[in-house]
Design a protein around this motif. Structure first.
Motif, PDB file in Angstrom:
ATOM      1  N   ALA A  67       0.818  -1.220   0.000  1.00 30.60           N
ATOM      2  CA  ALA A  67       0.000   0.000   0.000  1.00 30.60           C
ATOM      3  C   ALA A  67       0.849   1.267   0.000  1.00 30.60           C
ATOM      4  O   ALA A  67       0.314   2.372   0.002  1.00 30.60           O
ATOM      5  N   GLN A  68       2.185   1.105   0.030  1.00 27.80           N
ATOM      6  CA  GLN A  68       3.120   2.217  -0.064  1.00 27.80           C
ATOM      7  C   GLN A  68       2.934   3.224   1.072  1.00 27.80           C
ATOM      8  O   GLN A  68       2.952   4.445   0.863  1.00 27.80           O
ATOM      9  N   VAL A  69       2.769   2.705   2.299  1.00 31.95           N
ATOM     10  CA  VAL A  69       2.582   3.570   3.462  1.00 31.95           C
ATOM     11  C   VAL A  69       3.795   4.483   3.650  1.00 31.95           C
ATOM     12  O   VAL A  69       3.664   5.699   3.797  1.00 31.95           O
ATOM     13  N   GLY A  70       4.995   3.905   3.670  1.00 34.92           N
ATOM     14  CA  GLY A  70       6.192   4.713   3.862  1.00 34.92           C
ATOM     15  C   GLY A  70       6.461   5.648   2.698  1.00 34.92           C
ATOM     16  O   GLY A  70       6.849   6.810   2.893  1.00 34.92           O
ATOM     17  N   GLU A  71       6.257   5.158   1.477  1.00 33.53           N
ATOM     18  CA  GLU A  71       6.488   6.003   0.302  1.00 33.53           C
ATOM     19  C   GLU A  71       5.564   7.212   0.304  1.00 33.53           C
ATOM     20  O   GLU A  71       5.976   8.333  -0.028  1.00 33.53           O
ATOM     21  N   THR A  72       4.304   6.994   0.668  1.00 30.57           N
ATOM     22  CA  THR A  72       3.358   8.114   0.739  1.00 30.57           C
ATOM     23  C   THR A  72       3.808   9.137   1.771  1.00 30.57           C
ATOM     24  O   THR A  72       3.736  10.354   1.544  1.00 30.57           O
ATOM     25  N   ALA A  73       4.293   8.655   2.925  1.00 35.00           N
ATOM     26  CA  ALA A  73       4.755   9.568   3.975  1.00 35.00           C
ATOM     27  C   ALA A  73       5.964  10.374   3.514  1.00 35.00           C
ATOM     28  O   ALA A  73       6.059  11.582   3.786  1.00 35.00           O
ATOM     29  N   ARG A  74       6.884   9.730   2.807  1.00 38.75           N
ATOM     30  CA  ARG A  74       8.062  10.453   2.307  1.00 38.75           C
ATOM     31  C   ARG A  74       7.647  11.522   1.301  1.00 38.75           C
ATOM     32  O   ARG A  74       8.144  12.660   1.353  1.00 38.75           O
ATOM     33  N   ARG A  75       6.749  11.182   0.390  1.00 37.54           N
ATOM     34  CA  ARG A  75       6.265  12.160  -0.590  1.00 37.54           C
ATOM     35  C   ARG A  75       5.587  13.331   0.111  1.00 37.54           C
ATOM     36  O   ARG A  75       5.790  14.496  -0.253  1.00 37.54           O
ATOM     37  N   ALA A  76       4.766  13.015   1.125  1.00 40.00           N
ATOM     38  CA  ALA A  76       4.042  14.074   1.830  1.00 40.00           C
ATOM     39  C   ALA A  76       4.997  14.989   2.576  1.00 40.00           C
ATOM     40  O   ALA A  76       4.805  16.208   2.619  1.00 40.00           O
ATOM     41  N   PHE A  77       6.041  14.409   3.178  1.00 37.97           N
ATOM     42  CA  PHE A  77       7.017  15.235   3.885  1.00 37.97           C
ATOM     43  C   PHE A  77       7.731  16.167   2.916  1.00 37.97           C
ATOM     44  O   PHE A  77       7.879  17.371   3.193  1.00 37.97           O
ATOM     45  N   GLU A  78       8.169  15.661   1.781  1.00 41.77           N
ATOM     46  CA  GLU A  78       8.863  16.493   0.804  1.00 41.77           C
ATOM     47  C   GLU A  78       7.948  17.560   0.219  1.00 41.77           C
ATOM     48  O   GLU A  78       8.413  18.611  -0.220  1.00 41.77           O
ATOM     49  N   GLY A  79       6.648  17.309   0.238  1.00 43.65           N
ATOM     50  CA  GLY A  79       5.705  18.278  -0.298  1.00 43.65           C
ATOM     51  C   GLY A  79       5.344  19.396   0.648  1.00 43.65           C
ATOM     52  O   GLY A  79       4.674  20.357   0.250  1.00 43.65           O
ATOM     53  N   LEU A  80       5.774  19.314   1.901  1.00 43.82           N
ATOM     54  CA  LEU A  80       5.482  20.371   2.870  1.00 43.82           C
ATOM     55  C   LEU A  80       6.303  21.622   2.573  1.00 43.82           C
ATOM     56  O   LEU A  80       7.434  21.546   2.075  1.00 43.82           O
ATOM     57  N   ASP A  81       5.747  22.772   2.914  1.00 43.41           N
ATOM     58  CA  ASP A  81       6.523  24.012   2.832  1.00 43.41           C
ATOM     59  C   ASP A  81       7.694  23.954   3.807  1.00 43.41           C
ATOM     60  O   ASP A  81       7.685  23.181   4.771  1.00 43.41           O
ATOM     61  N   GLU A  82       8.694  24.795   3.586  1.00 43.18           N
ATOM     62  CA  GLU A  82       9.915  24.756   4.379  1.00 43.18           C
ATOM     63  C   GLU A  82       9.631  24.913   5.872  1.00 43.18           C
ATOM     64  O   GLU A  82      10.221  24.214   6.701  1.00 43.18           O
ATOM     65  N   GLU A  83       8.719  25.828   6.236  1.00 38.12           N
ATOM     66  CA  GLU A  83       8.427  26.039   7.650  1.00 38.12           C
ATOM     67  C   GLU A  83       7.852  24.779   8.295  1.00 38.12           C
ATOM     68  O   GLU A  83       8.215  24.418   9.420  1.00 38.12           O
ATOM     69  N   PHE A  84       6.972  24.089   7.581  1.00 39.80           N
ATOM     70  CA  PHE A  84       6.344  22.902   8.135  1.00 39.80           C
ATOM     71  C   PHE A  84       7.336  21.745   8.208  1.00 39.80           C
ATOM     72  O   PHE A  84       7.313  20.962   9.159  1.00 39.80           O
ATOM     73  N   ARG A  85       8.213  21.620   7.219  1.00 37.74           N
ATOM     74  CA  ARG A  85       9.245  20.585   7.291  1.00 37.74           C
ATOM     75  C   ARG A  85      10.166  20.839   8.488  1.00 37.74           C
ATOM     76  O   ARG A  85      10.557  19.917   9.196  1.00 37.74           O
ATOM     77  N   ALA A  86      10.500  22.097   8.724  1.00 32.24           N
ATOM     78  CA  ALA A  86      11.357  22.434   9.860  1.00 32.24           C
ATOM     79  C   ALA A  86      10.658  22.098  11.181  1.00 32.24           C
ATOM     80  O   ALA A  86      11.298  21.615  12.131  1.00 32.24           O
ATOM     81  N   PHE A  87       9.366  22.330  11.252  1.00 36.37           N
ATOM     82  CA  PHE A  87       8.582  22.022  12.453  1.00 36.37           C
ATOM     83  C   PHE A  87       8.598  20.521  12.735  1.00 36.37           C
ATOM     84  O   PHE A  87       8.876  20.084  13.863  1.00 36.37           O
ATOM     85  N   VAL A  88       8.330  19.716  11.709  1.00 35.79           N
ATOM     86  CA  VAL A  88       8.333  18.264  11.875  1.00 35.79           C
ATOM     87  C   VAL A  88       9.742  17.765  12.200  1.00 35.79           C
ATOM     88  O   VAL A  88       9.931  16.890  13.061  1.00 35.79           O
ATOM     89  N   THR A  89      10.739  18.318  11.537  1.00 36.96           N
ATOM     90  CA  THR A  89      12.123  17.898  11.783  1.00 36.96           C
ATOM     91  C   THR A  89      12.552  18.219  13.203  1.00 36.96           C
ATOM     92  O   THR A  89      13.252  17.419  13.854  1.00 36.96           O
ATOM     93  N   ALA A  90      12.152  19.377  13.715  1.00 39.57           N
ATOM     94  CA  ALA A  90      12.482  19.726  15.101  1.00 39.57           C
ATOM     95  C   ALA A  90      11.845  18.730  16.066  1.00 39.57           C
ATOM     96  O   ALA A  90      12.458  18.342  17.071  1.00 39.57           O
ATOM     97  N   TYR A  91      10.631  18.321  15.771  1.00 45.59           N
ATOM     98  CA  TYR A  91       9.970  17.307  16.610  1.00 45.59           C
ATOM     99  C   TYR A  91      10.764  16.002  16.591  1.00 45.59           C
ATOM    100  O   TYR A  91      11.009  15.393  17.647  1.00 45.59           O
TER     101      TYR A  91
END
Length: 625
Positions: A67-91
């Motif tokens: 079902a490509q659970v991990g692949e979907t998550a990777r695509r979604a992370f890369e699709g986030l704006d820079e501020e949101f990626r930084a927020f998730v990365t800090a977490y």
């Protein structure tokens, strides 16, 4: 570095200098409390559970890969704006720091001879997706397909709210009907009881003068911010499952290269199609000040598709549909996304209620199978009637709504009840011997109906072992019992005759209160995939409520009385004073067996009470952990 405080229940209150510092602190606090759970979630996201627990993990790992659970998550992370990626990365940086600090504290990892591994930045999205993907309609679609193949036009008699779906109650009243003059929000999400619990209570405070926030709510373990239930001071919100069709399973050929669910079955989901998991909503939710802000944040939401209830200090009380619902052509092909999002506002003297029910004509564009309307009708009735003693609603009145035990559809069953139960009040109270006798008779009736040859064609194995719970005939009959009884002689089955035989089946049973058998029964990974003991055991208090009560503590008639599913959190958000409300989870803030805060909320939850939401920092203890 963010400072971590704890209240008397060990609930973390995290205070950061800015939102990135705050996210880091939330990740650390979660890792201190839930090191085992975070490792299990990481492995669910990466499809590597079998490496940890052996063959019991293989069905999930196969599904996660196909079902490509991990692949979907990777695509979604890369699709986030820079501020949101930084927020998730800090977490994630905070999670990894906390896991290092908590090394050696997880009983489960010690039992397995393993250690928690570091998270990659995309893993929160994968962990969230893995927790939600089977709460859509995948299993239901395949089960209902079999029902129609075997039972034809009468298949609808066994179609019901899926016992594996995530249900909920949520409601809000306007300030004209509260004692404080400000709106209030109440509710509770319903899922399978798990140990540790799926939600992590948290308060998140940011001291940045340009980005101040102070939010108390429930976070999915492994996910930054708060998602579905929170109080941000000036605004509060809650959701229920909208029971939407945002997933599809289609027959495919050997050349299919997209997500699959099982051999020959292609899988489509809103998140997989869009490459988006809705994480762009998380920071706007933390920063929300008004109902309009929360509404706008949920424009980013994808799945699960939810019914949103939101209220603010300005007096707004609103319902809206939140998430991506596909539109379809005549052949069921997806053509786009539902753009006409249904909204409705209640005035100061009004209220809104949602409990997974069909909400009217607009629901035809949303889903196919909805919950019985009983919970929604009952909450609406209790709100219309006003609080006990008159006046305006106060938090204690919302607690009483949480604890309503009147069983839905009991009147449908009453003509078939044993004579001794004909005048029973229909309340599934733990101390009620009548409720215990009713449950025993109901289970006997369900077993007799399920044994009928009319259902023999339904008994073949599920298309995939992961789906087997959806394909259990006794479970299906138990949950559809009111519909079968109302039909009289469904599939040629003489239900009244079987009801009399069921009465004989239990005639010699000793009087037993409902709570003696209806006990808290959370599942742990070790129960289902490893079958190894995990001391100390979780207490199992007797519980009031049942599947179709506002106080939802679901059992499986014909199989077990145990409370396997129900309110995995309860809350009352008071817009006049957050501390006047309350919150609770079935177990505790800590996921570590033997910890002081592992099950310290269980007695509060089992008794139908709420723990306090503390705002006074002097009442908290700074722990750093």
């Amino acid at each position: 570095m963010a400072r971590i405080y704890r209240d008397s229940y060990g609930i973390p209150h995290v205070r950061g200098a800015d939102v990135l510092d705050l996210a880091h602190g939330q990740g650390r606090a979660c890792a201190h409390d839930r090191a085992w759970q975070l490792e299990w979630l990481r492995r669910r996201a990466t499809g590597t559970t079998a490496e940890l627990v052996g063959a019991g993990g293989e069905p999930w790992d196969r599904f996660a890969a196909s079902a490509q659970v991990g692949e979907t998550a990777r695509r979604a992370f890369e699709g986030l704006d820079e501020e949101f990626r930084a927020f998730v990365t800090a977490y994630v940086d905070g999670v990894n720091a906390g896991l290092a600090e908590a090394e050696g504290t997880a009983v489960e990892l010690a039992e397995l001879g393993a250690t928690a591994q570091p998270w990659e930045p995309w893993v929160p999205l994968g962990a969230f997706h893995a927790q939600q993907v089977l709460f859509g309609t995948l299993g239901s679609q395949l089960w209902h397909r079999r029902l129609r193949e075997v039972l034809g036009d009468d298949a609808h008699l066994l179609e019901r709210e899926d016992e594996h779906s995530a249900g909920s109650n949520a409601w809000a009243v306007g300030g004209g009907r509260t004692a404080s003059g400000r709106p209030m929000v109440g509710g509770d999400p319903h899922r399978t009881f798990e140990s540790p619990g799926v939600y992590h209570q948290v308060r998140l405070v940011c001291d940045d003068p340009d980005d101040r926030l102070d939010v108390a709510g429930f976070s999915f373990c492994g996910t930054p911010g708060v998602q579905h239930f929170a109080h941000a001071g000036d605004v509060a919100w809650a959701i229920t499952n909208a029971m939407a069709d945002y997933q599809a399973v289609d027959a495919v050929g050997p050349d299919h290269d997209g997500p699959t669910f099982a051999p020959g079955l292609g899988y489509r989901g809103a998140s997989e199609t869009l490459g988006d998991l809705g994480f762009a909503a998380l920071l706007p939710l933390l920063r929300a000040r008004t109902a309009d802000d929360v509404d706008a944040a949920f424009d980013h939401w994808v799945e699960p598709v939810n019914n949103l209830v939101v209220a603010d200090v300005l007096g707004t009380v609103r319902y809206r549909l939140a998430g991506k619902v596909p539109t379809r052509d005549a052949d069921g092909g997806w053509t786009g996304w539902l753009a006409d999002v249904h909204r409705e506002d209640a005035g100061p003297d009004g209220h809104v209620v949602t409990a997974n029910e069909r909400r009217g004509p607009q629901s035809a564009d949303v889903g196919t199978w909805f919950a019985s309307a009983h919970r929604a009708r009952r909450i609406d009735e209790l709100l219309e009637g006003g609080p006990d003693g008159g006046g305006g609603f106060a938090p204690a009145d919302f607690e009483r709504i949480h604890n309503d035990t009147l069983l839905g559809d009991v009147e449908t069953l009453r003509p078939l009840l044993p004579e001794a139960l004909r005048d029973w009040d229909g309340r599934m109270d733990a101390e009620s011997v009548e409720a215990g006798a009713f449950a025993a008779w109901r289970s006997a009736l369900v077993r007799r109906i399920a044994e009928d040859a009319a259902f023999d064609g339904l008994r073949a194995p599920a298309p995939d072992p992961l789906l087997q719970p959806w394909f259990d005939v006794t479970t299906s009959v138990g949950l559809a019992l009111p519909s079968l009884v109302a039909a009289g002689t469904p599939f040629g089955i003489d239900v009244p005759a079987l009801a009399r035989l069921a009465e004989d089946d239990v005639a010699d049973a000793p009087p037993t209160p409902w709570g003696a058998t209806h006990r808290f029964a959370p599942t742990h990974v070790f129960d289902t995939v490893r079958h190894a003991p995990l001391p100390p055991e979780v207490p199992d208090p007797g519980l009031s409520g049942d599947q179709d009560c506002v106080r939802c503590v679901g059992s499986l008639p014909g199989i077990t009385d145990a409370g396997y599913r129900g309110s995995v959190a309860r809350y009352v958000w008071d817009l006049a004073d957050r501390a006047a409300g309350g919150w609770v989870v079935p177990m505790g803030a800590s996921g570590r067996p033997g910890d002081d805060h592992h099950v310290d909320q269980l007695p509060v939850w089992a008794e139908g009470r709420l723990a306090p939401i503390l705002s006074d920092w002097s009442a908290l203890t700074e722990t750093g952990r």
